[in-house]
Design a protein around this motif. Structure first.
Motif, PDB file in Angstrom:
ATOM      1  N   VAL A  89     -12.262  -6.184  -2.344  1.00  0.00           N
ATOM      2  CA  VAL A  89     -11.384  -5.230  -3.036  1.00  0.00           C
ATOM      3  C   VAL A  89     -10.774  -4.249  -2.036  1.00  0.00           C
ATOM      4  O   VAL A  89      -9.563  -4.002  -2.044  1.00  0.00           O
ATOM      5  CB  VAL A  89     -12.161  -4.471  -4.139  1.00  0.00           C
ATOM      6  N   VAL A  90     -11.620  -3.698  -1.164  1.00  0.00           N
ATOM      7  CA  VAL A  90     -11.120  -2.744  -0.174  1.00  0.00           C
ATOM      8  C   VAL A  90     -10.107  -3.407   0.757  1.00  0.00           C
ATOM      9  O   VAL A  90      -9.057  -2.834   1.066  1.00  0.00           O
ATOM     10  CB  VAL A  90     -12.289  -2.147   0.637  1.00  0.00           C
ATOM     11  N   SER A  91     -10.393  -4.626   1.199  1.00  0.00           N
ATOM     12  CA  SER A  91      -9.503  -5.326   2.127  1.00  0.00           C
ATOM     13  C   SER A  91      -8.165  -5.677   1.476  1.00  0.00           C
ATOM     14  O   SER A  91      -7.107  -5.570   2.106  1.00  0.00           O
ATOM     15  CB  SER A  91     -10.183  -6.593   2.660  1.00  0.00           C
ATOM     16  N   ILE A  92      -8.212  -6.090   0.216  1.00  0.00           N
ATOM     17  CA  ILE A  92      -6.975  -6.418  -0.502  1.00  0.00           C
ATOM     18  C   ILE A  92      -6.139  -5.159  -0.730  1.00  0.00           C
ATOM     19  O   ILE A  92      -4.916  -5.164  -0.536  1.00  0.00           O
ATOM     20  CB  ILE A  92      -7.291  -7.118  -1.835  1.00  0.00           C
ATOM     21  N   VAL A  93      -6.781  -4.074  -1.133  1.00  0.00           N
ATOM     22  CA  VAL A  93      -6.060  -2.810  -1.319  1.00  0.00           C
ATOM     23  C   VAL A  93      -5.468  -2.349   0.011  1.00  0.00           C
ATOM     24  O   VAL A  93      -4.326  -1.868   0.067  1.00  0.00           O
ATOM     25  CB  VAL A  93      -6.997  -1.726  -1.902  1.00  0.00           C
ATOM     26  N   GLY A 147      -4.461  -4.254   2.402  1.00  0.00           N
ATOM     27  CA  GLY A 147      -3.267  -5.064   2.615  1.00  0.00           C
ATOM     28  C   GLY A 147      -2.104  -4.630   1.747  1.00  0.00           C
ATOM     29  O   GLY A 147      -0.969  -4.507   2.224  1.00  0.00           O
ATOM     30  N   LEU A 148      -2.372  -4.365   0.476  1.00  0.00           N
ATOM     31  CA  LEU A 148      -1.311  -3.954  -0.442  1.00  0.00           C
ATOM     32  C   LEU A 148      -0.665  -2.646  -0.016  1.00  0.00           C
ATOM     33  O   LEU A 148       0.556  -2.469  -0.156  1.00  0.00           O
ATOM     34  CB  LEU A 148      -1.870  -3.819  -1.868  1.00  0.00           C
ATOM     35  N   VAL A 149      -1.462  -1.738   0.501  1.00  0.00           N
ATOM     36  CA  VAL A 149      -0.921  -0.463   0.971  1.00  0.00           C
ATOM     37  C   VAL A 149       0.094  -0.697   2.090  1.00  0.00           C
ATOM     38  O   VAL A 149       1.142  -0.043   2.144  1.00  0.00           O
ATOM     39  CB  VAL A 149      -2.063   0.455   1.458  1.00  0.00           C
ATOM     40  N   HIS A 150      -0.198  -1.653   2.975  1.00  0.00           N
ATOM     41  CA  HIS A 150       0.727  -1.935   4.068  1.00  0.00           C
ATOM     42  C   HIS A 150       2.011  -2.603   3.575  1.00  0.00           C
ATOM     43  O   HIS A 150       3.043  -2.538   4.256  1.00  0.00           O
ATOM     44  CB  HIS A 150       0.048  -2.807   5.126  1.00  0.00           C
ATOM     45  N   SER A 151       1.958  -3.232   2.409  1.00  0.00           N
ATOM     46  CA  SER A 151       3.179  -3.841   1.869  1.00  0.00           C
ATOM     47  C   SER A 151       4.187  -2.784   1.435  1.00  0.00           C
ATOM     48  O   SER A 151       5.375  -3.081   1.273  1.00  0.00           O
ATOM     49  CB  SER A 151       2.841  -4.747   0.675  1.00  0.00           C
ATOM     50  N   ALA A 169      -1.654  -9.718   7.175  1.00  0.00           N
ATOM     51  CA  ALA A 169      -2.357  -9.432   8.425  1.00  0.00           C
ATOM     52  C   ALA A 169      -3.343  -8.280   8.241  1.00  0.00           C
ATOM     53  O   ALA A 169      -4.467  -8.318   8.749  1.00  0.00           O
ATOM     54  CB  ALA A 169      -1.350  -9.099   9.522  1.00  0.00           C
ATOM     55  N   ALA A 170      -2.926  -7.252   7.492  1.00  0.00           N
ATOM     56  CA  ALA A 170      -3.798  -6.100   7.257  1.00  0.00           C
ATOM     57  C   ALA A 170      -5.013  -6.494   6.428  1.00  0.00           C
ATOM     58  O   ALA A 170      -6.129  -6.023   6.677  1.00  0.00           O
ATOM     59  CB  ALA A 170      -3.015  -4.993   6.551  1.00  0.00           C
TER      60      ALA A 170
END
Length: 263
Positions: A143-147, A149-153, A171-172
């Motif tokens: 969950v933390v890793s996906i969030v 990544g989404l923040v970097h989008s 990548a994030a």
């Protein structure tokens, strides 16, 4: 009796405010210029403010500093692989041409502040608070890793290049896994903060060298092409070896109790 905190809700409110500080501050400081250009020419004020805000939140809610990750690090040698990548990127930049010394110093400071702020927000506060719920360790990591990544989008809304932003988000997300592994295996946020900042710094040097080389060679249009290898495939695939390394380091983490994970 002290009221029970709704940690997931609080964490995502903190994340929203933190994002507003970072993105809003960067946009205000950049003015009519680009964010990348601004970050390479001046110290970004928002990057100083954001971690101070997070530290204030931890103190306000009286969260456990050690569970967040503020403790003596173990097994620094686990940084050997990401360290090799960082040295390799810097070596490539040295060969192809470094930017001016002043730019290097400014970018290094800004990059280290990004590493500190993002690790404290994601692998620190958000992960610790999700671990206080019924969520399992692996679920919290993903969950933390996906969030992350989404923040970097969100960069796509500032640059208008959503294809490149999607590659950056992927990548994030993959980087979030190996950074999580470093944070948990070393039992501390400090190594993750340092290697995260150095990773961003080294990538900037490589990108600056590529752009400078493209302009010098008269191929700047190719470099600006959002569909080219350097802007999409390379950023998306670059963290793949470290993603696999992170999964290997995290083997068996699901069999540990939450107290053992955060110990």
């Amino acid at each position: 009796m002290k009221p029970k905190q709704n940690l997931p809700v609080i964490s995502f409110i903190v994340l929203t405010v933190w994002l507003a500080i970072v993105l809003g501050g960067e946009i205000l400081q950049a003015g009519k210029g680009s964010l990348d250009e601004m970050a390479s020419k001046q110290f970004v004020i928002a990057l100083f403010v954001a971690p101070i805000f997070l530290l204030a939140v931890i103190a306000l809610f009286k969260w456990d500093w050690q569970a967040i990750g503020f403790k003596t690090a173990q097994d620094w040698k686990l940084l050997w692989l990401p360290g090799l990548f960082v040295l390799g990127f810097i070596g490539m930049a040295v060969v192809t041409g470094l930017p001016p010394t002043a730019t290097i110093v400014i970018v290094l400071v800004n990059s280290m502040l990004v590493g500190i702020s993002e690790e404290l927000m994601f692998r620190g506060i958000l992960f610790r608070n999700l671990m206080q719920t019924s969520m399992g360790t692996w679920a919290a990591i993903w969950v933390v890793s996906i969030v992350f990544g989404l923040v970097h989008s969100l960069n796509g809304f500032m640059t208008g290049d959503f294809i490149a932003a999607s590659a950056q988000a992927l990548a994030a997300m993959m980087s979030g896994i190996w950074l999580h592994a470093i944070r948990l295996r070393t039992t501390s946020l400090y190594p993750a903060m340092i290697i995260h900042g150095l990773w961003d710094f080294a990538l900037f040097l490589v990108a600056a060298a590529v752009v400078a080389g493209g302009v010098a060679g008269g191929s700047s249009n190719e470099i600006a092409d959002p569909n080219m290898l350097e802007q999409i495939l390379l950023p998306a695939l670059m963290p793949l070896p470290l993603f696999v390394y992170g999964l290997w380091l995290l083997r068996g983490i699901g069999r540990k109790t939450k107290a053992q994970v955060l110990a």
